[in-house]
Design a protein around this motif. Sequence first.
Motif, PDB file in Angstrom:
ATOM      1  N   ARG A 175       0.797  -1.226   0.000  1.00  0.00           N
ATOM      2  CA  ARG A 175       0.000   0.000   0.000  1.00  0.00           C
ATOM      3  C   ARG A 175       0.834   1.283   0.000  1.00  0.00           C
ATOM      4  NH1 ARG A 175      -5.050  -1.125   4.189  1.00  0.00           N
ATOM      5  NH2 ARG A 175      -6.188  -2.586   2.841  1.00  0.00           N
ATOM      6  N   HIS A 176       2.091   1.182   0.374  1.00  0.00           N
ATOM      7  CA  HIS A 176       2.903   2.394   0.409  1.00  0.00           C
ATOM      8  C   HIS A 176       3.049   2.947  -1.008  1.00  0.00           C
ATOM      9  CE1 HIS A 176       6.298   5.102   0.995  1.00  0.00           C
ATOM     10  NE2 HIS A 176       6.101   5.014   2.301  1.00  0.00           N
ATOM     11  N   PRO A 177       2.861   4.249  -1.213  1.00  0.00           N
ATOM     12  CA  PRO A 177       2.892   4.831  -2.560  1.00  0.00           C
ATOM     13  C   PRO A 177       4.188   4.591  -3.333  1.00  0.00           C
ATOM     14  CG  PRO A 177       1.937   6.393  -1.007  1.00  0.00           C
ATOM     15  CD  PRO A 177       2.469   5.252  -0.191  1.00  0.00           C
ATOM     16  N   ASP A 178       5.313   4.410  -2.638  1.00  0.00           N
ATOM     17  CA  ASP A 178       6.586   4.250  -3.341  1.00  0.00           C
ATOM     18  C   ASP A 178       6.681   2.936  -4.123  1.00  0.00           C
ATOM     19  OD1 ASP A 178       7.342   6.685  -2.410  1.00  0.00           O
ATOM     20  OD2 ASP A 178       8.836   5.954  -0.977  1.00  0.00           O
ATOM     21  N   TRP A 179       5.846   1.948  -3.785  1.00  0.00           N
ATOM     22  CA  TRP A 179       5.853   0.724  -4.566  1.00  0.00           C
ATOM     23  C   TRP A 179       5.368   0.984  -5.992  1.00  0.00           C
ATOM     24  CZ3 TRP A 179       8.258  -3.479  -2.932  1.00  0.00           C
ATOM     25  CH2 TRP A 179       8.394  -3.709  -1.547  1.00  0.00           C
ATOM     26  N   PHE A 180       4.524   2.013  -6.146  1.00  0.00           N
ATOM     27  CA  PHE A 180       3.904   2.271  -7.440  1.00  0.00           C
ATOM     28  C   PHE A 180       4.458   3.531  -8.105  1.00  0.00           C
ATOM     29  CE2 PHE A 180       0.727   0.334  -4.554  1.00  0.00           C
ATOM     30  CZ  PHE A 180       0.643  -0.916  -5.165  1.00  0.00           C
ATOM     31  N   GLY A 181       4.804   4.531  -7.311  1.00  0.00           N
ATOM     32  CA  GLY A 181       5.234   5.807  -7.856  1.00  0.00           C
ATOM     33  C   GLY A 181       6.655   5.805  -8.381  1.00  0.00           C
ATOM     34  N   ASN A 182       7.487   4.904  -7.875  1.00  0.00           N
ATOM     35  CA  ASN A 182       8.875   4.784  -8.326  1.00  0.00           C
ATOM     36  C   ASN A 182       8.934   3.688  -9.386  1.00  0.00           C
ATOM     37  OD1 ASN A 182      11.624   3.721  -8.469  1.00  0.00           O
ATOM     38  ND2 ASN A 182      12.079   5.066  -6.737  1.00  0.00           N
ATOM     39  N   GLU A 183       9.190   4.053 -10.624  1.00  0.00           N
ATOM     40  CA  GLU A 183       9.129   3.098 -11.735  1.00  0.00           C
ATOM     41  C   GLU A 183      10.114   1.946 -11.559  1.00  0.00           C
ATOM     42  OE1 GLU A 183       7.832   1.267 -15.155  1.00  0.00           O
ATOM     43  OE2 GLU A 183       6.932   2.914 -14.013  1.00  0.00           O
ATOM     44  N   THR A 184      11.301   2.235 -11.043  1.00  0.00           N
ATOM     45  CA  THR A 184      12.294   1.175 -10.837  1.00  0.00           C
ATOM     46  C   THR A 184      11.803   0.159  -9.818  1.00  0.00           C
ATOM     47  OG1 THR A 184      14.114   2.676 -11.378  1.00  0.00           O
ATOM     48  CG2 THR A 184      14.663   0.680 -10.137  1.00  0.00           C
ATOM     49  N   GLU A 185      11.278   0.657  -8.693  1.00  0.00           N
ATOM     50  CA  GLU A 185      10.771  -0.241  -7.656  1.00  0.00           C
ATOM     51  C   GLU A 185       9.563  -1.032  -8.159  1.00  0.00           C
ATOM     52  OE1 GLU A 185      12.431  -0.848  -5.206  1.00  0.00           O
ATOM     53  OE2 GLU A 185      13.553   0.925  -4.577  1.00  0.00           O
ATOM     54  N   ARG A 186       8.723  -0.359  -8.910  1.00  0.00           N
ATOM     55  CA  ARG A 186       7.513  -1.000  -9.437  1.00  0.00           C
ATOM     56  C   ARG A 186       7.878  -2.185 -10.337  1.00  0.00           C
ATOM     57  NH1 ARG A 186       2.461   1.955 -10.641  1.00  0.00           N
ATOM     58  NH2 ARG A 186       1.227   0.883 -12.217  1.00  0.00           N
ATOM     59  N   ARG A 187       8.806  -1.967 -11.262  1.00  0.00           N
ATOM     60  CA  ARG A 187       9.204  -3.031 -12.177  1.00  0.00           C
ATOM     61  C   ARG A 187       9.898  -4.171 -11.428  1.00  0.00           C
ATOM     62  NH1 ARG A 187       8.715  -1.963 -17.568  1.00  0.00           N
ATOM     63  NH2 ARG A 187      10.094  -3.714 -18.024  1.00  0.00           N
ATOM     64  N   GLU A 188      10.744  -3.831 -10.463  1.00  0.00           N
ATOM     65  CA  GLU A 188      11.427  -4.876  -9.699  1.00  0.00           C
ATOM     66  C   GLU A 188      10.426  -5.696  -8.887  1.00  0.00           C
ATOM     67  OE1 GLU A 188      15.086  -5.449  -6.507  1.00  0.00           O
ATOM     68  OE2 GLU A 188      14.087  -3.493  -6.671  1.00  0.00           O
ATOM     69  N   PHE A 189       9.449  -5.014  -8.310  1.00  0.00           N
ATOM     70  CA  PHE A 189       8.425  -5.688  -7.511  1.00  0.00           C
ATOM     71  C   PHE A 189       7.664  -6.701  -8.365  1.00  0.00           C
ATOM     72  CE2 PHE A 189       3.938  -5.399  -5.793  1.00  0.00           C
ATOM     73  CZ  PHE A 189       4.164  -6.184  -4.676  1.00  0.00           C
ATOM     74  N   PHE A 190       7.148  -6.253  -9.501  1.00  0.00           N
ATOM     75  CA  PHE A 190       6.399  -7.156 -10.368  1.00  0.00           C
ATOM     76  C   PHE A 190       7.279  -8.289 -10.884  1.00  0.00           C
ATOM     77  CE2 PHE A 190       3.486  -3.398 -11.363  1.00  0.00           C
ATOM     78  CZ  PHE A 190       2.478  -3.855 -10.518  1.00  0.00           C
TER      79      PHE A 190
END
Length: 291
Positions: A175-190
């Motif tokens: 739920r923390h916004p940085d999981w989605f707002g930071n493109e690098t983190e978002r791609r690594e997460f998925f």
Amino acid sequence: MDFGANWPIYDQLELSLPADEWVTAQVLKGTPVNNTLRIGTSGWSRKEYAGTLYPRGIRETALLPEYSRIFNCVELNATHYKIYSPDDIRKWVDKVKGRDFMFCPKVPQVISHHSTLLNAATETAAFLEGIRAFEKQLGPVFLQVSEYFSPVRKLNLYKYLEQLPRDLQFFVEVRHPDWFGNETERREFFNTLHQLGIGVVITDTPGRRDCLHMGLTVPHLFLRFVTKGGHPLDSVRLLEWKERLDVWKQQGLETICFFLHVHDGRFEADFYKEVQAVFGLTAQPSQMTLF
């Protein structure tokens, strides 16, 4: 659940479904498959159900059997607050015997919120021992971390997920916004969850459209759909989901767990009838297939 709802400005929000994430195209291979739809809510014992979904004056012992007559899965929040023994869980299973019904347990908060994840081996083992008693009626298990759990702690999350048994289906909700707002983190997460074979919960709540990420890391959907109850926009959003699911079905989506979170539990019966109408459900929930 009213997480991120922002009801006072519901009418002013952009509520359209976003485009699919890149990972969704990798997961859905483009071949249609038989697809099963499961619909449920966050529990069978909500007081708002008496006199709406349930007969007025229903006994407590009859709540789960009545719920399983209407729905074919449950988002089991009870396990978030207590680790249940196998014997406790078998009592629930006995109440839905003979039905095609799935329990989708939530990881206990002692693990998800009150530990580092890496120091929760004992609690995790006890939780898993308990939920295995669901046997064939064990559905997806979901881990919801705190809204304060940011990618700063991602290695703890990834290491914890790596240690989970591969014979069970797990989903993660962040739920923390940085999981989605930071493109690098978002791609690594998925990418990390895709490699681990773990799904990502999609939360469709009006005021947090970043949580509506449309990223499928496995060919299964775990959707938490937050509505106001009786509001026209709920219907608009529901119809848009029907269109997207039509597309995903043709692309290879295998299963759907569609969890209805209606504000204050109001209008649950009427809204469920609308869900049935939208998805063309004419059979009892235990026999439902998608479209």
